[in-house]
Design an enzyme around this catalytic site. Structure first.
Site, PDB file in Angstrom:
ATOM      1  N   SER A  15       0.816  -1.220   0.000  1.00 35.49           N
ATOM      2  CA  SER A  15       0.000   0.000   0.000  1.00 35.49           C
ATOM      3  C   SER A  15       0.851   1.272   0.000  1.00 35.49           C
ATOM      4  O   SER A  15       0.619   2.187  -0.804  1.00 35.49           O
ATOM      5  CB  SER A  15      -0.901   0.007   1.232  1.00 35.49           C
ATOM      6  OG  SER A  15      -1.692  -1.154   1.260  1.00 35.49           O
ATOM      7  N   GLU A  35       9.271  -5.578  -6.320  1.00 32.18           N
ATOM      8  CA  GLU A  35       8.460  -6.381  -5.394  1.00 32.18           C
ATOM      9  C   GLU A  35       8.912  -7.836  -5.527  1.00 32.18           C
ATOM     10  O   GLU A  35       9.006  -8.358  -6.632  1.00 32.18           O
ATOM     11  CB  GLU A  35       6.971  -6.220  -5.745  1.00 32.18           C
ATOM     12  CG  GLU A  35       6.033  -7.185  -5.044  1.00 32.18           C
ATOM     13  CD  GLU A  35       6.125  -7.154  -3.521  1.00 32.18           C
ATOM     14  OE1 GLU A  35       6.042  -6.064  -2.926  1.00 32.18           O
ATOM     15  OE2 GLU A  35       6.296  -8.246  -2.928  1.00 32.18           O
ATOM     16  N   CYS A  43      -1.912  -6.113   2.488  1.00 36.06           N
ATOM     17  CA  CYS A  43      -3.331  -5.749   2.518  1.00 36.06           C
ATOM     18  C   CYS A  43      -4.109  -6.463   1.418  1.00 36.06           C
ATOM     19  O   CYS A  43      -5.144  -7.081   1.676  1.00 36.06           O
ATOM     20  CB  CYS A  43      -3.473  -4.232   2.365  1.00 36.06           C
ATOM     21  SG  CYS A  43      -5.175  -3.710   2.154  1.00 36.06           S
ATOM     22  N   ARG A 200      -2.294 -14.820  26.240  1.00 32.49           N
ATOM     23  CA  ARG A 200      -1.443 -14.747  27.440  1.00 32.49           C
ATOM     24  C   ARG A 200      -1.914 -13.714  28.462  1.00 32.49           C
ATOM     25  O   ARG A 200      -1.601 -13.818  29.635  1.00 32.49           O
ATOM     26  CB  ARG A 200      -0.006 -14.435  27.034  1.00 32.49           C
ATOM     27  CG  ARG A 200       0.203 -13.072  26.397  1.00 32.49           C
ATOM     28  CD  ARG A 200       1.661 -12.881  26.004  1.00 32.49           C
ATOM     29  NE  ARG A 200       1.860 -11.590  25.334  1.00 32.49           N
ATOM     30  CZ  ARG A 200       3.034 -11.177  24.894  1.00 32.49           C
ATOM     31  NH1 ARG A 200       4.101 -11.928  25.029  1.00 32.49           N
ATOM     32  NH2 ARG A 200       3.147 -10.006  24.285  1.00 32.49           N
ATOM     33  N   HIS A 439     -33.667   7.774  12.321  1.00 33.13           N
ATOM     34  CA  HIS A 439     -34.443   6.709  12.948  1.00 33.13           C
ATOM     35  C   HIS A 439     -35.138   5.835  11.906  1.00 33.13           C
ATOM     36  O   HIS A 439     -35.630   6.374  10.912  1.00 33.13           O
ATOM     37  CB  HIS A 439     -35.489   7.352  13.869  1.00 33.13           C
ATOM     38  CG  HIS A 439     -36.258   6.360  14.670  1.00 33.13           C
ATOM     39  ND1 HIS A 439     -35.698   5.659  15.721  1.00 33.13           N
ATOM     40  CD2 HIS A 439     -37.528   5.922  14.561  1.00 33.13           C
ATOM     41  CE1 HIS A 439     -36.606   4.841  16.224  1.00 33.13           C
ATOM     42  NE2 HIS A 439     -37.732   4.981  15.537  1.00 33.13           N
TER      43      HIS A 439
HETATM   44  P1  NDP Z   1      -1.455  -7.705  17.401  1.00 31.91           P
HETATM   45  O1  NDP Z   1      -0.313  -6.907  17.869  1.00 31.91           O
HETATM   46  O2  NDP Z   1      -2.767  -7.058  17.205  1.00 31.91           O
HETATM   47  O3  NDP Z   1      -1.664  -8.946  18.357  1.00 31.91           O
HETATM   48  C1  NDP Z   1      -0.624  -9.805  18.685  1.00 31.91           C
HETATM   49  C2  NDP Z   1      -1.087 -10.688  19.816  1.00 31.91           C
HETATM   50  O4  NDP Z   1      -0.110 -11.686  20.071  1.00 31.91           O
HETATM   51  C3  NDP Z   1      -1.285  -9.910  21.111  1.00 31.91           C
HETATM   52  O5  NDP Z   1      -2.437 -10.389  21.737  1.00 31.91           O
HETATM   53  C4  NDP Z   1      -0.016 -10.243  21.903  1.00 31.91           C
HETATM   54  O6  NDP Z   1      -0.212 -10.235  23.273  1.00 31.91           O
HETATM   55  C5  NDP Z   1       0.235 -11.684  21.442  1.00 31.91           C
HETATM   56  N1  NDP Z   1       1.643 -12.077  21.549  1.00 31.91           N
HETATM   57  C6  NDP Z   1       2.726 -11.387  21.124  1.00 31.91           C
HETATM   58  N2  NDP Z   1       3.845 -12.085  21.384  1.00 31.91           N
HETATM   59  C7  NDP Z   1       3.460 -13.227  21.983  1.00 31.91           C
HETATM   60  C8  NDP Z   1       4.179 -14.332  22.506  1.00 31.91           C
HETATM   61  N3  NDP Z   1       5.517 -14.391  22.454  1.00 31.91           N
HETATM   62  N4  NDP Z   1       3.469 -15.342  23.063  1.00 31.91           N
HETATM   63  C9  NDP Z   1       2.132 -15.277  23.132  1.00 31.91           C
HETATM   64  N5  NDP Z   1       1.385 -14.245  22.645  1.00 31.91           N
HETATM   65  C10 NDP Z   1       2.062 -13.230  22.078  1.00 31.91           C
HETATM   66  O7  NDP Z   1      -0.927  -8.390  16.050  1.00 31.91           O
HETATM   67  P2  NDP Z   1      -1.663  -9.140  14.874  1.00 31.91           P
HETATM   68  O8  NDP Z   1      -0.641 -10.077  14.356  1.00 31.91           O
HETATM   69  O9  NDP Z   1      -2.991  -9.640  15.274  1.00 31.91           O
HETATM   70  O10 NDP Z   1      -1.855  -7.986  13.808  1.00 31.91           O
HETATM   71  C11 NDP Z   1      -0.707  -7.204  13.415  1.00 31.91           C
HETATM   72  C12 NDP Z   1      -1.111  -5.794  13.108  1.00 31.91           C
HETATM   73  O11 NDP Z   1      -1.738  -5.772  11.836  1.00 31.91           O
HETATM   74  C13 NDP Z   1      -2.134  -5.211  14.063  1.00 31.91           C
HETATM   75  O12 NDP Z   1      -1.533  -4.648  15.198  1.00 31.91           O
HETATM   76  C14 NDP Z   1      -2.833  -4.197  13.207  1.00 31.91           C
HETATM   77  O13 NDP Z   1      -2.104  -3.001  13.244  1.00 31.91           O
HETATM   78  C15 NDP Z   1      -2.777  -4.828  11.834  1.00 31.91           C
HETATM   79  N6  NDP Z   1      -4.063  -5.493  11.518  1.00 31.91           N
HETATM   80  C16 NDP Z   1      -5.150  -4.718  11.344  1.00 31.91           C
HETATM   81  C17 NDP Z   1      -6.370  -5.277  11.068  1.00 31.91           C
HETATM   82  C18 NDP Z   1      -7.555  -4.390  10.908  1.00 31.91           C
HETATM   83  O14 NDP Z   1      -7.377  -3.209  10.653  1.00 31.91           O
HETATM   84  N7  NDP Z   1      -8.777  -4.895  11.063  1.00 31.91           N
HETATM   85  C19 NDP Z   1      -6.537  -6.727  10.924  1.00 31.91           C
HETATM   86  C20 NDP Z   1      -5.312  -7.460  11.134  1.00 31.91           C
HETATM   87  C21 NDP Z   1      -4.123  -6.856  11.415  1.00 31.91           C
HETATM   88  P3  NDP Z   1      -0.136  -8.868  24.144  1.00 31.91           P
HETATM   89  O15 NDP Z   1      -1.397  -8.128  23.858  1.00 31.91           O
HETATM   90  O16 NDP Z   1      -0.060  -9.364  25.534  1.00 31.91           O
HETATM   91  O17 NDP Z   1       1.087  -8.149  23.693  1.00 31.91           O
END
Ligand code: NDP
Length: 454
Positions: A15, A35, A43, A200, A439
């Site tokens: 993007s 690329e 995306c 976690r 409404h």
């Molecule tokens: P997130 O950062 O949203 O979530 C990662 C999750 O993994 C968290 O719950 C984190 O826990 C957990 N985690 C991280 N490290 C470990 C570990 N070592 N062991 C166990 N659990 C762990 O990442 P995603 O991969 O879901 O998505 C990446 C990014 O992509 C998002 O942050 C967002 O910006 C974007 N995205 C946006 C979407 C949308 O707009 N609808 C959809 C999908 C992705 P903790 O919270 O405790 O750190």
């Protein structure tokens, strides 16, 4: 000797990179973009777009359930995963073609190759071994799934592979409590998979408003998803090659599941790019350090999008790329504003949010008023569904400014895109109240909440 003399070389056609390349070319720059995988980036190819198609497919399950309460009778609907994936793949290929054609139409030279930095002005194209010189370089290489170091992690899939499964398993364990874990947990459950979500922390979706987090976790459990908090995967073993997996969970024993998915976050895609040779500094997670103009520690190199680990959202990367191109090539300086960025989680029920959570607002403002309502969406009232919709406004009591709007329920994302305009403009609660309700709609509740609950 490098043959080409370019004004801009863009590494990564997702993007951010594509927008920057097209806008720079429009300002008259000679631009080349490389690329290594497919045009469109995360995306388009294996993120927002295909995910939303799967979400839409999954929600037919709810529609079929509700249809009976509106007088319809349906034969038992059947779902064909491979038909959905084939249709999704056709659409993604179509979009990829559009991305490529738009670049070429703008006069950008496209290259299908991994590109590495040789120095601050030289890029090596691994496909041909050729080197290219450019006055300026933009790095827009995005991110990739992060796998925790647990025994058997390589047996699990990530959001990269999920889009190419040939069939769905009967059961699945998903680790993570963020966007991807929650979205896929909800959609896979609706497509018939028995889902266990392992997180976690104490509550899913850290960083979101606490009322939304609880509302969604309760709804997921009510929909039959097992949500285990305070739990991690300790190890994964294959019971049969290509078949079931035995998963050891902290404090929750050993489970068998057809598939395990790690949705444990994403890391910036910088490994092996040659950043050190070009003088580009990264942080401890490998994210490229940039200033407010997306400029790196090397004066002629910029970086936008997920590789900079600011806000990992497509529209943010697009704005960062656009601002870079206008500023550097169009003599129209501006920068992407990272405040009040609306966000959606395409869980079911869906989350839409903009501005500060209640907890954040209380940290930053001395007096905060909370308005909250919860009600049954109209589509559910004729059925025995217990589904509820949640809406919440966070208001600065001193200035009456609306600091945050949070919605969980049908069409939350669509509502929040509109509410974000008001929040960005600094609208007050009084101005929300002065807006006539539409409404009957769910969104009208956003302008009819009269009494603060806290
Ligand atoms: P997130 O950062 O949203 O979530 C990662 C999750 O993994 C968290 O719950 C984190 O826990 C957990 N985690 C991280 N490290 C470990 C570990 N070592 N062991 C166990 N659990 C762990 O990442 P995603 O991969 O879901 O998505 C990446 C990014 O992509 C998002 O942050 C967002 O910006 C974007 N995205 C946006 C979407 C949308 O707009 N609808 C959809 C999908 C992705 P903790 O919270 O405790 O750190």
């Amino acid at each position: 000797m490098p043959a080409t003399n370019l004004d801009l070389f863009v590494i990564g056609a997702g993007s951010g990179g594509v927008r920057a390349a097209r806008i720079a070319a429009g300002h008259g720059a000679r631009v080349m973009i490389a690329e290594e995988y497919r045009y469109g980036g995360t995306c388009v190819i294996r993120g927002c777009v295909p995910k939303k198609l799967l979400v839409l497919a999954s929600r037919f399950a709810d529609e079929f359930d509700l249809a009976g309460s509106f007088g319809w009778s349906l034969d038992r609907p059947r779902f064909d995963w491979s038909a959905l994936i084939a249709a999704k793949d056709r659409e993604i290929s179509r979009l990829e073609g559009i991305y490529r054609r738009n670049l070429e139409g703008a006069g950008v030279t496209t290259v299908d190759s991994r590109a590495l930095l040789e120095d601050a002005h030289t890029v090596r194209l691994l496909g041909t071994g050729e080197t290219v010189r450019a006055e300026r370089i933009l790095i827009a290489t995005g991110g990739r799934p992060f796998r925790p170091q647990i025994p058997g992690a390589e047996l699990a899939i990530t959001s990269n592979e999920i889009f190419h499964l040939t069939e769905l398993p009967e059961s699945m364990i998903i680790e993570g409590g963020g966007f991807i874990a929650v979205e896929f947990g909800c959609l896979l459950a609706r497509l018939g998979v028995r889902v266990t979500l392992v997180y976690r922390g104490e509550q899913i979706l850290r960083g979101f408003d606490d009322d939304l987090r609880k509302h969604l976790a309760d709804a997921m459990r009510a929909d039959g998803i097992e949500v285990l908090t305070g739990t991690v995967i300790e190890s994964i073993e294959a019971v049969t090659p290509g078949g079931a997996h035995r998963v050891r969970l902290s404090g929750a024993g050993v489970r068998e599941a057809g598939l395990v998915m790690l949705a444990t976050g994403r890391v910036p895609n910088t490994a092996g790019l040659g950043l050190e040779r070009a003088g580009v500094q990264v942080d401890t997670r490998g994210a490229i350090l940039v200033d407010g103009q997306s400029q790196t520690s090397a004066a002629n190199i910029w970086a936008v999008g997920d590789v900079t680990d600011r806000i990992a959202l497509t529209p943010v990367a697009i704005r960062e790329g656009h601002a870079f191109a206008d500023t550097v090539f169009g003599n129209q300086p501006w920068s992407c504003d990272h405040t009040n960025v609306p966000m959606a989680v395409f869980s079911t029920p869906e989350i839409g949010t903009v501005g500060l959570s209640e907890a954040r607002a209380r940290e930053q403002f001395s007096r905060v008023k909370i308005f909250r309502t919860s009600f049954r969406p109209m589509a559910a009232v004729l059925s025995d569904s217990t589904e509820k919709m949640l809406m919440k406004l966070v208001v600065d009591a001193d200035t009456d400014r609306v600091l945050g709007v949070h919605v969980c329920g049908p069409d939350a994302a669509e509502m929040i895109q509109m509410a974000a305009i008001a929040v960005k403009m600094g609208a007050t609660k009084r101005q929300f109240d002065d807006t006539v309700a539409l409404h009957p709609s769910a969104a009208e509740e956003l302008v009819t909440m009269r009494t603060p609950v806290a």
